[in-house]
Design a protein around this motif. Sequence first.
Motif, PDB file in Angstrom:
ATOM      1  N   ASN A 379      60.263  62.128  -0.591  1.00  7.31           N
ATOM      2  CA  ASN A 379      60.393  62.940  -1.889  1.00  7.31           C
ATOM      3  C   ASN A 379      58.717  63.521  -2.255  1.00  7.31           C
ATOM      4  N   GLY A 380      59.183  64.275  -3.230  1.00  7.75           N
ATOM      5  CA  GLY A 380      58.455  65.349  -4.057  1.00  7.75           C
ATOM      6  C   GLY A 380      58.051  66.669  -2.398  1.00  7.75           C
ATOM      7  N   THR A 381      57.092  67.192  -3.172  1.00  6.06           N
ATOM      8  CA  THR A 381      56.720  68.215  -1.931  1.00  6.06           C
ATOM      9  C   THR A 381      55.251  68.250  -1.535  1.00  6.06           C
ATOM     10  N   ASN A 382      54.639  68.688  -0.246  1.00  7.01           N
ATOM     11  CA  ASN A 382      53.580  68.465   0.110  1.00  7.01           C
ATOM     12  C   ASN A 382      53.705  67.474   1.192  1.00  7.01           C
ATOM     13  N   VAL A 383      54.742  66.815   1.764  1.00  5.98           N
ATOM     14  CA  VAL A 383      54.846  65.898   2.305  1.00  5.98           C
ATOM     15  C   VAL A 383      53.918  65.818   3.641  1.00  5.98           C
ATOM     16  N   ARG A 384      53.579  64.355   4.037  1.00  9.18           N
ATOM     17  CA  ARG A 384      52.821  64.377   5.032  1.00  9.18           C
ATOM     18  C   ARG A 384      52.976  63.355   6.316  1.00  9.18           C
ATOM     19  N   ASP A 385      53.484  62.815   5.815  1.00 11.35           N
ATOM     20  CA  ASP A 385      54.121  61.346   6.118  1.00 11.35           C
ATOM     21  C   ASP A 385      54.865  61.132   5.886  1.00 11.35           C
ATOM     22  N   CYS A 386      56.148  59.611   5.618  1.00 11.67           N
ATOM     23  CA  CYS A 386      57.310  58.760   5.638  1.00 11.67           C
ATOM     24  C   CYS A 386      56.998  57.396   6.700  1.00 11.67           C
ATOM     25  N   THR A 387      58.109  56.829   6.613  1.00 11.74           N
ATOM     26  CA  THR A 387      58.505  55.381   6.935  1.00 11.74           C
ATOM     27  C   THR A 387      58.852  56.215   8.413  1.00 11.74           C
ATOM     28  N   ARG A 388      58.295  55.980   9.055  1.00  8.50           N
ATOM     29  CA  ARG A 388      59.305  56.669  10.502  1.00  8.50           C
ATOM     30  C   ARG A 388      60.688  55.768  11.183  1.00  8.50           C
ATOM     31  N   ASN A 389      60.798  55.998  11.840  1.00 10.09           N
ATOM     32  CA  ASN A 389      62.513  55.462  12.262  1.00 10.09           C
ATOM     33  C   ASN A 389      62.216  55.191  14.380  1.00 10.09           C
ATOM     34  N   LYS A 390      63.309  55.157  14.781  1.00 11.79           N
ATOM     35  CA  LYS A 390      63.112  54.436  15.816  1.00 11.79           C
ATOM     36  C   LYS A 390      63.831  55.657  16.783  1.00 11.79           C
ATOM     37  N   ILE A 391      63.609  57.262  16.664  1.00 10.73           N
ATOM     38  CA  ILE A 391      64.147  58.226  17.287  1.00 10.73           C
ATOM     39  C   ILE A 391      62.964  58.295  18.032  1.00 10.73           C
ATOM     40  N   SER A 392      61.852  59.586  16.948  1.00 12.37           N
ATOM     41  CA  SER A 392      61.108  60.063  18.138  1.00 12.37           C
ATOM     42  C   SER A 392      60.052  59.680  16.951  1.00 12.37           C
ATOM     43  N   PRO A 393      58.916  59.740  18.018  1.00  9.90           N
ATOM     44  CA  PRO A 393      57.543  59.676  17.026  1.00  9.90           C
ATOM     45  C   PRO A 393      56.743  60.997  16.815  1.00  9.90           C
ATOM     46  N   ASP A 394      57.344  62.078  16.442  1.00  9.56           N
ATOM     47  CA  ASP A 394      55.937  63.108  16.013  1.00  9.56           C
ATOM     48  C   ASP A 394      56.993  64.326  16.667  1.00  9.56           C
ATOM     49  N   GLY A 395      58.811  64.116  16.537  1.00  5.26           N
ATOM     50  CA  GLY A 395      59.287  65.222  16.658  1.00  5.26           C
ATOM     51  C   GLY A 395      59.265  66.292  18.075  1.00  5.26           C
ATOM     52  N   MET A 396      58.740  65.372  18.503  1.00  3.81           N
ATOM     53  CA  MET A 396      58.762  66.586  20.625  1.00  3.81           C
ATOM     54  C   MET A 396      59.037  65.494  21.130  1.00  3.81           C
ATOM     55  N   HIS A 397      59.111  64.257  21.208  1.00  2.06           N
ATOM     56  CA  HIS A 397      59.043  63.095  22.719  1.00  2.06           C
ATOM     57  C   HIS A 397      60.161  61.710  21.505  1.00  2.06           C
ATOM     58  N   TRP A 398      60.601  61.426  22.408  1.00  2.00           N
ATOM     59  CA  TRP A 398      61.753  60.085  21.898  1.00  2.00           C
ATOM     60  C   TRP A 398      61.361  58.774  22.179  1.00  2.00           C
ATOM     61  N   CYS A 399      61.505  57.752  21.029  1.00  2.00           N
ATOM     62  CA  CYS A 399      61.463  56.781  21.294  1.00  2.00           C
ATOM     63  C   CYS A 399      62.361  56.436  22.974  1.00  2.00           C
ATOM     64  N   THR A 400      61.905  56.343  23.809  1.00  2.54           N
ATOM     65  CA  THR A 400      62.750  55.596  25.392  1.00  2.54           C
ATOM     66  C   THR A 400      62.607  53.786  25.062  1.00  2.54           C
ATOM     67  N   ALA A 401      62.315  53.449  24.030  1.00  3.01           N
ATOM     68  CA  ALA A 401      62.725  51.758  23.552  1.00  3.01           C
ATOM     69  C   ALA A 401      64.819  52.033  23.446  1.00  3.01           C
ATOM     70  N   THR A 402      64.745  53.143  22.436  1.00  5.19           N
ATOM     71  CA  THR A 402      65.491  53.154  21.875  1.00  5.19           C
ATOM     72  C   THR A 402      67.338  54.509  22.887  1.00  5.19           C
ATOM     73  N   LEU A 403      66.368  55.280  23.095  1.00  9.29           N
ATOM     74  CA  LEU A 403      67.634  56.230  23.978  1.00  9.29           C
ATOM     75  C   LEU A 403      67.086  56.403  26.011  1.00  9.29           C
ATOM     76  N   GLY A 404      66.005  55.025  26.274  1.00  7.06           N
ATOM     77  CA  GLY A 404      65.541  55.643  27.041  1.00  7.06           C
ATOM     78  C   GLY A 404      67.158  54.485  27.960  1.00  7.06           C
ATOM     79  N   PRO A 405      68.076  53.575  27.638  1.00  7.82           N
ATOM     80  CA  PRO A 405      68.955  52.455  28.480  1.00  7.82           C
ATOM     81  C   PRO A 405      70.766  54.411  28.782  1.00  7.82           C
ATOM     82  N   ARG A 406      70.334  54.468  27.710  1.00  6.81           N
ATOM     83  CA  ARG A 406      71.658  54.935  27.690  1.00  6.81           C
ATOM     84  C   ARG A 406      71.386  57.161  28.694  1.00  6.81           C
TER      85      ARG A 406
END
Length: 472
Positions: A379-406
Amino acid sequence: MPSSIAWRDKKEDEFSQSGSIKTTTKTIQGFTNPIYSGPYGRIAFRLHELNDMTVNPPGKYDPVPAHQCQNTSDLASTLAHRGVLDFKVSISTDLNMIFIGDSIASQLSQAFDATLLEPHYDYSNSVKSHFRHRTYDAHICVTASTPIRGGGVSAYMRNNFMMSYSNMMNHGVCGHGDKKWGLDVVSSLINNQHRHPVNTLQQRYKSDSQSEKERSYSTQRVGSFNAAILKIPALGWIKDIRSVTKERIIEEIDLIGKYFGVDTVIISTLTFSNNVKTLDDWKGIQKVNEMIRQIAKSWAFSPTKDLNSVSWILVQELGNLTNQMIWTNAKNIGYNVTLDFSSHGWDAIYTGFLLDRFEHASAFHWPPSIPMVCAERPNGTNVRDCTRNKISPDGMHWCTATLGPRYSASIACLLGCVYNGEFGYLVGVVETFNIMNRSVRVCEDECNQRFMSLVPVDVEWIDAGATLYSRA
């Protein structure tokens, strides 16, 4: 869905089919060490439960902590459905494979290696060179993994930019942002010595465990590679997506064929990342992906081509899988998106949500997209972080534990389209090419539908003693 993927029920020693799959009794006689009783079975794979400790976790070999997804929230309920992202993969093959690309390609090649190597394997034996950038983390430049399950070779060469004659050097330098690639690196991979299992009639009809005990090996030079898995570098290394042209892609394919000796190149479609700064960038990526598909579809085999020419171009729809994951996560955390993945061009409609980002707080990285990295919408503005998901750690690389098998299953499946089946040893014979081309394209499409999407895999494939293989 018509199917080109056959599977063997090891427990009942029967061959089964899904949909319209053709079955055969001439295929892999063992999984640990495939023995070939004809032009069948050069690459096969199995799916395992996540708690199966006999198989490596897909993120095991990534050396950069910042690329790993730790302390993250659970997957969204839709992504957590049975058969979607809840399995591991093991692969057996005698093929020699080279992965080429940037740090994301490095991640994915290491996830693939995890499917090929036994849990006790020391991966430091695979890493041939690396560099350090800003931190003490080791970024991998070159790997060569052998012996892999089945006797083949899996290697990786870092390349931050597209290979061309203009950036080819006799001696390459691997570093952050380095634009050159070196013939010396290619030579080191070609001349690498590896242990290869010797197939004997004695081993042909034995079980996996018996064959393993009695197996003999020979040491031989790699010599050449069968297949290359090519990832065009991400936007960021590529400053202007419009610079990725048909001519440049074909030049890279030709160079890979000439210097690595491959007859098959799999090209992964480009994915969304934090370096997609505008919707025009996103449209440009989609144009490049369509260009890749057209190059593959129109690739012409000619018997008069040089022996080092590439015969097959296949497309791995990596962008489709990652887009489905991002869209599904966006829907789950409250964005107004439609999850209709069946219509052509679905990922080009109402895409403005992708640009909802953190505040720009770093001089080194463009901020990541919230739908890509967050498990909850902040919520709000000036957001600099959040509770992270299991898709991407940084918006560039991927969570290989999640998509690596596929990812890994799709590569094994796509390679099987060319190297398994009725025409598997006739690659390059022009009389069979037109017949095989149609069959390979059907097989390629199914591999992508089954593994480069969020469609659940058949549950009976997971830890059911089933060995899977695709064939055209």
